[in-house]
Structures are given as structure tokens and as C-alpha cells.
Design an enzyme around this catalytic site. Structure first.
Site, PDB file in Angstrom:
ATOM      1  N   THR A  18       0.798  -1.225   0.000  1.00  0.00           N
ATOM      2  CA  THR A  18       0.000   0.000   0.000  1.00  0.00           C
ATOM      3  C   THR A  18       0.830   1.275   0.000  1.00  0.00           C
ATOM      4  O   THR A  18       0.279   2.350  -0.227  1.00  0.00           O
ATOM      5  CB  THR A  18      -0.967   0.032   1.205  1.00  0.00           C
ATOM      6  OG1 THR A  18      -0.203   0.059   2.421  1.00  0.00           O
ATOM      7  CG2 THR A  18      -1.898  -1.177   1.190  1.00  0.00           C
ATOM      8  N   LEU A  19       2.131   1.191   0.214  1.00  0.00           N
ATOM      9  CA  LEU A  19       2.984   2.379   0.155  1.00  0.00           C
ATOM     10  C   LEU A  19       3.407   2.732  -1.273  1.00  0.00           C
ATOM     11  O   LEU A  19       3.922   3.822  -1.521  1.00  0.00           O
ATOM     12  CB  LEU A  19       4.234   2.196   1.023  1.00  0.00           C
ATOM     13  CG  LEU A  19       4.007   2.260   2.528  1.00  0.00           C
ATOM     14  CD1 LEU A  19       5.242   1.769   3.278  1.00  0.00           C
ATOM     15  CD2 LEU A  19       3.642   3.671   2.958  1.00  0.00           C
ATOM     16  N   GLU A  92       3.647   0.745   9.947  1.00  0.00           N
ATOM     17  CA  GLU A  92       3.746  -0.705   9.805  1.00  0.00           C
ATOM     18  C   GLU A  92       3.614  -1.463  11.131  1.00  0.00           C
ATOM     19  O   GLU A  92       3.652  -2.689  11.144  1.00  0.00           O
ATOM     20  CB  GLU A  92       5.062  -1.083   9.110  1.00  0.00           C
ATOM     21  CG  GLU A  92       5.239  -0.465   7.741  1.00  0.00           C
ATOM     22  CD  GLU A  92       4.241  -0.950   6.689  1.00  0.00           C
ATOM     23  OE1 GLU A  92       3.352  -1.752   7.011  1.00  0.00           O
ATOM     24  OE2 GLU A  92       4.363  -0.524   5.534  1.00  0.00           O
TER      25      GLU A  92
END
Length: 181
Positions: A18-19, A92
Site C-alpha cells: 500500500t505504500l 507498519e
């Protein structure tokens, strides 16, 4: 790798979920880039096959189980400052046992190893792997089937943190996910 404008050292970070550009948490990378705490260096892929699976809420997890996966994992490399790493570690859930940041060897994505001459040398970076306390269970839960890239079709299942149930921790969600069929 030195070179931060604030005098800090830099760490190469391999992002696979997702980054990445175009995905739900890339806004954090954009903020880090805007504050000179990250620099995009290009598309890369792992040097060895690793499992990449989706867990609860469609969250992608790279599993530190070399030899178990069927795919070289595609992602992006960023040079990140020490200050930027603190933000990434928080996202995270490093201190919460969601992920752990560990070394990974990657090569530029365009190097498919078929060119004449030497293949591009591997680059040592770090990646956010599923925490070792549940990685094997996550792999079993996936049926030993992963994918080579977190792409838009997988991203459709992703639920942002603020939209997830508040009555359980994410680690509880992971345990429930791993124990379900």
C-alpha cells in the site's frame, strides 16, 4: 547510505504494497518526499522468490520464508531518512508486532536476467515483512499460494485502518484470520 539534507543516514526501503505509487498509503511516501525524508529510486523486484499474501482487511504481507513463494516480488525502492523511517515503522506497527523491518536483496525490475553479460548487481535494502510470530500461519492460511505483485485487483479488498473494527487489535484480527478457514 549517507545523503539526507538534515545530515541523517539513509536507508533503502523496498515497498511492495500500500505504500507504492497509486495505492492507499502512498500519501505517507508523498509527505516524506515533500519533506526531503524520502526519494523514489525506481521499480525493483526481489532477487529470490518469496511469498506475498493478503491478510485481514486485504492488508498485504511479505513473508520471510525464502523458497516458499512462487514469485519474484515487484515493488519500489525509496531512500528514506532516519526521521522518515520512524514514520514508516509507526505505520507498519513495528512496536505492535505487525511487521518487522529486515534486509532484502532486490534488483531493478527491468533486469530479467536474460541480457548478455553480467546481470545487474543486487541492491541490499530493507522491507517490512509479516512478523515472524504469524508468518508461517499466514502462509498456511493462504493455502501456500501467493502473488508476485500487489496490484489494483488485490487493492480493492484493502480496508484503511480508520474504517476497520475498533473492538479488536490488528494483531487479534491477524490471529483470527490465520485460524479461520
Amino acid at each position: 547510505m549517507p545523503g539526507g539534507t538534515d545530515g541523517s543516514d539513509r536507508t533503502l526501503i523496498f515497498t511492495y504494497g500500500t505504500l507504492k505509487r497509486g495505492f492507499a498509503n502512498h500519501s505517507l511516501m508523498q509527505a516524506l518526499i515533500a519533506s526531503n525524508d524520502a526519494v523514489f529510486l525506481g521499480q525493483h523486484r526481489t532477487d529470490v522468490k518469496l511469498p506475498l499474501v493478503c491478510g485481514p482487511h486485504g492488508v498485504p504481507f511479505l513473508l520471510n520464508l525464502p523458497g516458499s513463494g512462487q514469485h519474484l516480488i515487484r515493488g519500489e525502492i525509496y531512500s528514506v531518512s532516519t526521521r522518515g523511517l520512524r514514520h514508516l515503522d509507526e505505520l507498519e506497527g513495528i512496536t505492535l508486532g505487525h511487521y518487522e523491518r529486515l534486509p532484502i536483496s532486490v534488483i531493478p525490475a527491468e533486469d530479467d536476467g536474460t541480457r548478455d553479460g553480467d546481470a545487474t548487481a543486487a541492491v541490499e535494502a530493507e522491507a517490512y515483512y509479516a512478523h515472524r510470530s504469524f508468518a508461517e500461519e499466514m502462509w498456511k492460511r493462504s493455502g501456500g499460494v501467493g502473488f508476485g505483485e500487489f496490484a489494483q485487483d488485490a487493492a480493492k479488498e484493502y480496508v484503511k485502518r480508520e474504517a476497520r473494527p475498533k473492538d479488536r487489535s490488528f494483531l487479534d484480527e491477524i490471529r483470527l484470520f490465520c485460524s479461520s478457514n
